[in-house]
Design an enzyme around this catalytic site. Structure first.
Site: not given
Ligand code: TRH
Length: 356
Positions: A13, A15, A187, A260
């Protein structure tokens, strides 16, 4: 000014989460006109859902292909084009820019890192054969880096405990008074089952909020489901909006986050957390984690240093949970430090100033 953000979703999510949060900030806090071209609209719309209606209308979300100019609709040349996480712009879109009377500025928005070299490469030009000016923009913790994407800055947990989001009311009723509260967003590679079994062994009552998809990760509904003693209560959450997720982080005593964006949200929540950093083949993620811990634990005492490093490298809770209180006060100092160093508005504000 008009901004075109190109969001290519690799997986997960983040990106979409980072691109949507940036678009929200540029649009609502900096009065910019924002268009997002994305190659996975269902994921972007999931992240965009839950944001207030008005904003949703102000930010123009388009499928990736819509960026290709065609006979009927030449590209409306933006002032700024953002290649989020270094994605490549579509050839046909670029071709449209080549013939544009006024050339935009292209920004290659990189991944966040706490590594010291980031500031050296930040804002450096990346000369292109096509002659359209392009620059690297490195998010970072250091003063002379691109800053952190903080908007909207959440209030501290105590101030919003009573504002239970509608989508979370049923779960919140199941929480046990006096029980510790944790949220989990990691993860698949995390040793979550062993970690929870060890946590159970400590004997304290802990309510564990499993974010969307983690119950399946723990095979909660499968055959070999995890059997935990009653002092551990597992509660499975649906996917909530970014702001509701901020609220959950602020209401927990401890959070496991990843990637991130949730990594930054956990710091803004002012609570102890594990950063399950996005694993990279060449183990580069270990250097990234160490670089962050150097900053995060800069003025921490030895006990807290050892406890935090142990926790962030997946040592079992029984080895460090006793330091949670010290860690909690440190987390609030760190939140204040982040807000102070990003007092200029952080990444979005620095981008707007950089372009001006
Ligand atoms: O989902 P991620 O693991 O995203 C990753 C990272 O961005 C990483 O750098 C990139 O290389 C990879 O994707 C491809 O974790 P991240 O960055 O925390 O993003 C999650 C998003 O989801 C964040 O904006 C919060 C949002 N979120 C919600 O809106 N509602 C929810 O219930 C949850 C659990 C998350």
């Amino acid at each position: 000014m008009r901004w075109d953000i190109f969001c290519q979703i690799v997986d997960n999510y983040g990106d979409a989460g980072v691109c949507w949060r940036l678009a929200r900030s540029l649009s609502s806090l900096h009065g910019q006109q924002v268009r997002i071209f994305c190659d996975d609209l269902p994921t972007l719309n999931l992240l965009a859902s839950g944001s207030d209606e008005a904003l949703g209308h102000k930010i123009d979300i388009q499928p990736w292909e819509a960026s290709y100019s065609n006979a009927r609709h030449p590209v409306e040349t933006p002032d700024v084009v953002i290649e989020a996480f270094g994605c490549d712009l579509p050839e046909r879109y670029l071709a449209g820019l080549f013939i544009a009377p006024i050339k935009p500025i292209i920004i290659n928005l990189e991944y966040l890192s706490a590594e010291p070299w980031v500031a050296e490469f930040h804002a450096k030009a990346s000369p292109q054969s096509h002659g359209i000016p392009k620059y690297f923009f490195f998010p970072g913790f250091q003063e002379d880096a691109g800053g952190l994407l903080l908007d909207p800055i959440p209030l501290e947990g105590g101030q919003v405990a009573h504002l239970i989001p509608q989508s979370l009311k049923s779960i919140w009723l199941k929480l046990r008074p006096g029980a510790k509260r944790m949220s989990v967003f990691c993860y698949p590679g995390a040793p979550l089952r062993k970690w929870l079994e060890d946590l159970a062994g400590i004997g304290e009552n802990v309510d564990v909020l499993l974010t969307h998809g983690h119950a399946e990760l723990l095979n909660l509904y499968g055959e070999k489901t995890i059997a935990l003693p009653s002092n551990i209560q597992l509660l499975s959450m649906s996917f909530v909006s970014q702001d509701e997720y901020d609220w959950v982080l602020s209401q927990c005593d401890f959070n496991i986050v990843r990637g991130e964006d949730s990594f930054i949200r956990a710091q803004l929540a002012g609570k102890p957390f594990i950063w399950h950093i996005y694993p990279q083949e060449d183990r580069a993620h270990e250097i990234k984690l160490a670089a962050f811990l150097d900053l995060y634990l800069d003025n921490a005492n030895q006990e807290l240093r050892l406890a935090t490093i142990a926790a962030m490298t997946w040592a079992m809770p029984s080895q460090w949970l006793k330091s949670l209180e010290t860690w909690d006060s440190h987390s609030k100092v760190w939140r204040a430090h982040i807000l102070k160093t990003q007092g200029d508005g952080g990444l979005a504000a620095r981008l707007v100033r950089f372009i001006a």
